[in-house]
Design a protein around this motif. Structure first.
Motif, PDB file in Angstrom:
ATOM      1  N   VAL A 255       0.838  -1.199   0.000  1.00 44.52           N
ATOM      2  CA  VAL A 255       0.000   0.000   0.000  1.00 44.52           C
ATOM      3  C   VAL A 255       0.870   1.245   0.000  1.00 44.52           C
ATOM      4  CG1 VAL A 255      -1.738   1.298   1.280  1.00 44.52           C
ATOM      5  CG2 VAL A 255      -1.890  -1.208   1.150  1.00 44.52           C
ATOM      6  N   ALA A 256       1.915   1.257   0.846  1.00 48.98           N
ATOM      7  CA  ALA A 256       2.798   2.419   0.923  1.00 48.98           C
ATOM      8  C   ALA A 256       3.525   2.643  -0.397  1.00 48.98           C
ATOM      9  CB  ALA A 256       3.806   2.231   2.064  1.00 48.98           C
ATOM     10  N   ALA A 257       4.013   1.555  -1.004  1.00 53.04           N
ATOM     11  CA  ALA A 257       4.763   1.691  -2.250  1.00 53.04           C
ATOM     12  C   ALA A 257       3.901   2.268  -3.363  1.00 53.04           C
ATOM     13  CB  ALA A 257       5.330   0.341  -2.670  1.00 53.04           C
ATOM     14  N   TRP A 258       2.698   1.744  -3.524  1.00 53.01           N
ATOM     15  CA  TRP A 258       1.831   2.258  -4.573  1.00 53.01           C
ATOM     16  C   TRP A 258       1.338   3.668  -4.261  1.00 53.01           C
ATOM     17  CZ3 TRP A 258       2.041   0.403  -9.114  1.00 53.01           C
ATOM     18  CH2 TRP A 258       2.342  -0.961  -9.312  1.00 53.01           C
ATOM     19  N   SER A 259       1.193   3.975  -2.988  1.00 54.58           N
ATOM     20  CA  SER A 259       0.817   5.341  -2.617  1.00 54.58           C
ATOM     21  C   SER A 259       1.922   6.320  -2.977  1.00 54.58           C
ATOM     22  CB  SER A 259       0.517   5.410  -1.112  1.00 54.58           C
ATOM     23  OG  SER A 259      -0.565   4.569  -0.766  1.00 54.58           O
ATOM     24  N   ILE A 260       3.162   5.925  -2.723  1.00 48.64           N
ATOM     25  CA  ILE A 260       4.302   6.771  -3.089  1.00 48.64           C
ATOM     26  C   ILE A 260       4.341   6.966  -4.596  1.00 48.64           C
ATOM     27  CG2 ILE A 260       6.837   6.864  -3.155  1.00 48.64           C
ATOM     28  CD1 ILE A 260       6.788   5.449  -0.430  1.00 48.64           C
ATOM     29  N   LEU A 261       4.100   5.899  -5.340  1.00 53.88           N
ATOM     30  CA  LEU A 261       4.074   6.005  -6.793  1.00 53.88           C
ATOM     31  C   LEU A 261       2.992   6.976  -7.247  1.00 53.88           C
ATOM     32  CD1 LEU A 261       5.079   5.092  -9.537  1.00 53.88           C
ATOM     33  CD2 LEU A 261       3.462   3.173  -9.423  1.00 53.88           C
ATOM     34  N   ALA A 262       1.836   6.924  -6.601  1.00 56.86           N
ATOM     35  CA  ALA A 262       0.753   7.837  -6.956  1.00 56.86           C
ATOM     36  C   ALA A 262       1.150   9.286  -6.684  1.00 56.86           C
ATOM     37  CB  ALA A 262      -0.508   7.482  -6.170  1.00 56.86           C
ATOM     38  N   ILE A 263       1.872   9.504  -5.593  1.00 58.04           N
ATOM     39  CA  ILE A 263       2.337  10.857  -5.271  1.00 58.04           C
ATOM     40  C   ILE A 263       3.253  11.380  -6.365  1.00 58.04           C
ATOM     41  CG2 ILE A 263       3.796  12.180  -3.687  1.00 58.04           C
ATOM     42  CD1 ILE A 263       2.663  10.440  -1.422  1.00 58.04           C
ATOM     43  N   PHE A 264       4.149  10.514  -6.829  1.00 58.41           N
ATOM     44  CA  PHE A 264       5.109  10.977  -7.819  1.00 58.41           C
ATOM     45  C   PHE A 264       4.506  11.107  -9.212  1.00 58.41           C
ATOM     46  CE2 PHE A 264       8.086  10.011  -4.499  1.00 58.41           C
ATOM     47  CZ  PHE A 264       9.009  11.045  -4.634  1.00 58.41           C
ATOM     48  N   ILE A 265       3.448  10.352  -9.482  1.00 60.30           N
ATOM     49  CA  ILE A 265       2.724  10.577 -10.732  1.00 60.30           C
ATOM     50  C   ILE A 265       2.080  11.962 -10.714  1.00 60.30           C
ATOM     51  CG2 ILE A 265       0.723   9.865 -12.089  1.00 60.30           C
ATOM     52  CD1 ILE A 265       1.399   6.982 -11.395  1.00 60.30           C
ATOM     53  N   GLY A 266       1.465  12.300  -9.572  1.00 60.59           N
ATOM     54  CA  GLY A 266       0.901  13.640  -9.436  1.00 60.59           C
ATOM     55  C   GLY A 266       1.967  14.714  -9.521  1.00 60.59           C
ATOM     56  N   LEU A 267       3.123  14.453  -8.891  1.00 63.52           N
ATOM     57  CA  LEU A 267       4.230  15.406  -8.951  1.00 63.52           C
ATOM     58  C   LEU A 267       4.737  15.554 -10.379  1.00 63.52           C
ATOM     59  CD1 LEU A 267       5.905  17.052  -6.841  1.00 63.52           C
ATOM     60  CD2 LEU A 267       7.611  15.246  -6.987  1.00 63.52           C
ATOM     61  N   ALA A 268       4.772  14.447 -11.122  1.00 63.04           N
ATOM     62  CA  ALA A 268       5.231  14.494 -12.509  1.00 63.04           C
ATOM     63  C   ALA A 268       4.289  15.324 -13.372  1.00 63.04           C
ATOM     64  CB  ALA A 268       5.350  13.074 -13.063  1.00 63.04           C
ATOM     65  N   LEU A 269       2.988  15.189 -13.166  1.00 68.08           N
ATOM     66  CA  LEU A 269       2.027  15.980 -13.936  1.00 68.08           C
ATOM     67  C   LEU A 269       2.207  17.473 -13.671  1.00 68.08           C
ATOM     68  CD1 LEU A 269      -1.194  13.794 -13.559  1.00 68.08           C
ATOM     69  CD2 LEU A 269       0.315  13.989 -15.551  1.00 68.08           C
ATOM     70  N   VAL A 270       2.425  17.810 -12.407  1.00 69.86           N
ATOM     71  CA  VAL A 270       2.665  19.215 -12.073  1.00 69.86           C
ATOM     72  C   VAL A 270       3.954  19.700 -12.726  1.00 69.86           C
ATOM     73  CG1 VAL A 270       3.132  20.829 -10.194  1.00 69.86           C
ATOM     74  CG2 VAL A 270       1.376  19.074  -9.918  1.00 69.86           C
ATOM     75  N   ALA A 271       5.000  18.863 -12.670  1.00 69.45           N
ATOM     76  CA  ALA A 271       6.289  19.240 -13.259  1.00 69.45           C
ATOM     77  C   ALA A 271       6.168  19.474 -14.762  1.00 69.45           C
ATOM     78  CB  ALA A 271       7.323  18.149 -12.977  1.00 69.45           C
ATOM     79  N   VAL A 272       5.395  18.632 -15.437  1.00 71.73           N
ATOM     80  CA  VAL A 272       5.218  18.794 -16.880  1.00 71.73           C
ATOM     81  C   VAL A 272       4.438  20.073 -17.186  1.00 71.73           C
ATOM     82  CG1 VAL A 272       4.129  17.816 -18.923  1.00 71.73           C
ATOM     83  CG2 VAL A 272       5.390  16.327 -17.371  1.00 71.73           C
TER      84      VAL A 272
END
Length: 346
Positions: A255-272
């Motif tokens: 759960v923690a690993a996939w949650s972290i991945l979700a955070i970084f997907i959101g961070l990537a969208l903001v970065a783009v």
């Protein structure tokens, strides 16, 4: 440097070149310009180093300031050491920053100056801070005062030298002052409010970075460099409270690993969207620590962690390859008023 048409006409009049030769030079210039126009360009320009001399000088500065700090601490103590380093960093900046305009040495000297000012004030108010990094019940005020004084000192430094990272250093000092103030006001609640406080500070720093970015959408002035460093500061302040909270909850690693991945997907969208790879670079460093902790907890027996790391690595590579295409697609879905204010490079 290209030859102007006026210079070519003057050359024809003086017999330096013929009309055919001048036309040949014009055709050559147009061909060369066309080739250069199709070469890939870095949209996120970053003035970090101008030549190997920057590295050479930085090594010398590190050796000199390190030795100066060692001997100062031996003879006049920790506060005296910080004062000597601060003064030396300023004086060295008078030459390497103000006169030579060397990028990397200027960054190092600014960081040394800010850290020395903060250390001098904090140690002068509470010598215990030099012995233990843990805050005592009455040690919040020295951090507050040190942060405010450092912010003022960095403002003076920026007025004198105009080093872009100075703004981020001053903002970091203000964040430290805010943490110290909350600790002083409610020391018993610091463990509960520390992460939300850092997250709020991170969002505030990100908003400030976007203010600089939106004021220079073509990224042609010093404001874009200031925004770059503010984004570098904002990313860990935002990511660390979220990631450390997931790791510290003691829940399933999957759960923690996939949650972290979700955070970084959101961070990537903001970065783009804001066209700032620096957001991802700063955040990924914290992701490495997070994944390391998950690997230890999982004992390498759970495939979710390496799978998540694999997906994260693939995400970074895909973003690198399709950055501009993805950005155009995302911008096309935003309101025209908002998309028009974001950086124009796509």
């Amino acid at each position: 440097m290209s030859i102007s048409n006026a210079a070519l006409l003057a050359g024809i009049e003086r017999g330096l070149v013929t009309a055919d030769q001048a036309q040949g030079l014009r055709d050559l210039e147009r061909t060369r310009t066309a080739v250069l126009d199709v070469e890939p360009q870095d949209d996120e320009k970053f003035r970090f180093i101008s030549g190997f001399s920057d590295i050479f000088v930085t090594i010398g500065l590190g050796l000199f300031i390190g030795a100066l700090g060692y001997f100062s601490a031996e003879f006049i103590g920790g506060v005296g050491m910080c004062i000597v380093i601060a003064v030396a960093s300023w004086l060295l900046a008078e030459y390497f920053t103000r006169k030579r305009r060397m990028a990397l040495p200027s960054i190092v000297l600014l960081l040394a100056f800010a850290a020395a000012v903060f250390g001098a004030v904090a140690l002068a108010l509470d010598p215990r801070l030099g012995i233990s990094s843990a805050l005592a019940e009455d040690s919040g005020w020295p951090i507050v005062v040190a942060g405010l004084v450092t912010a003022g000192a960095t403002a003076l430094h920026y007025w004198r030298f105009r080093v872009p990272i100075t703004v981020a250093a001053g903002v970091a000092a203000l964040v430290a002052a805010a943490v110290g103030l909350v600790f002083t006001a409610a020391p018993d609640l610091i463990t509960q409010v520390a992460k939300p406080l850092l997250l709020i500070c991170g969002l505030a720093v990100f908003a400030l970075a976007m203010r600089f970015d939106l004021s220079d959408p073509q990224r042609q002035t010093r404001r874009t460099d200031i925004a770059f460093w503010l984004h570098m500061l904002a990313a860990p302040l935002i990511v660390h409270p979220l990631v450390s909270g997931l790791i510290g909850e003691g829940g399933p690693e999957a759960v923690a690993a996939w949650s972290i991945l979700a955070i970084f997907i959101g961070l990537a969208l903001v970065a783009v969207l804001v066209d700032r790879r620096a957001i991802l670079v700063s955040g990924l460093s914290y992701a490495g620590f997070a994944f390391g902790s998950l690997v230890v907890k999982a004992g390498l027996s759970d495939s979710v962690v390496p799978l998540t790391m694999l997906v994260l690595g693939a995400l970074v590579l895909l973003l690198s390859a399709g950055w501009h295409s993805l950005r155009r697609a995302l911008l096309s879905r935003l309101p025209d008023a908002l998309a028009g204010r974001l950086p124009a490079h796509t």
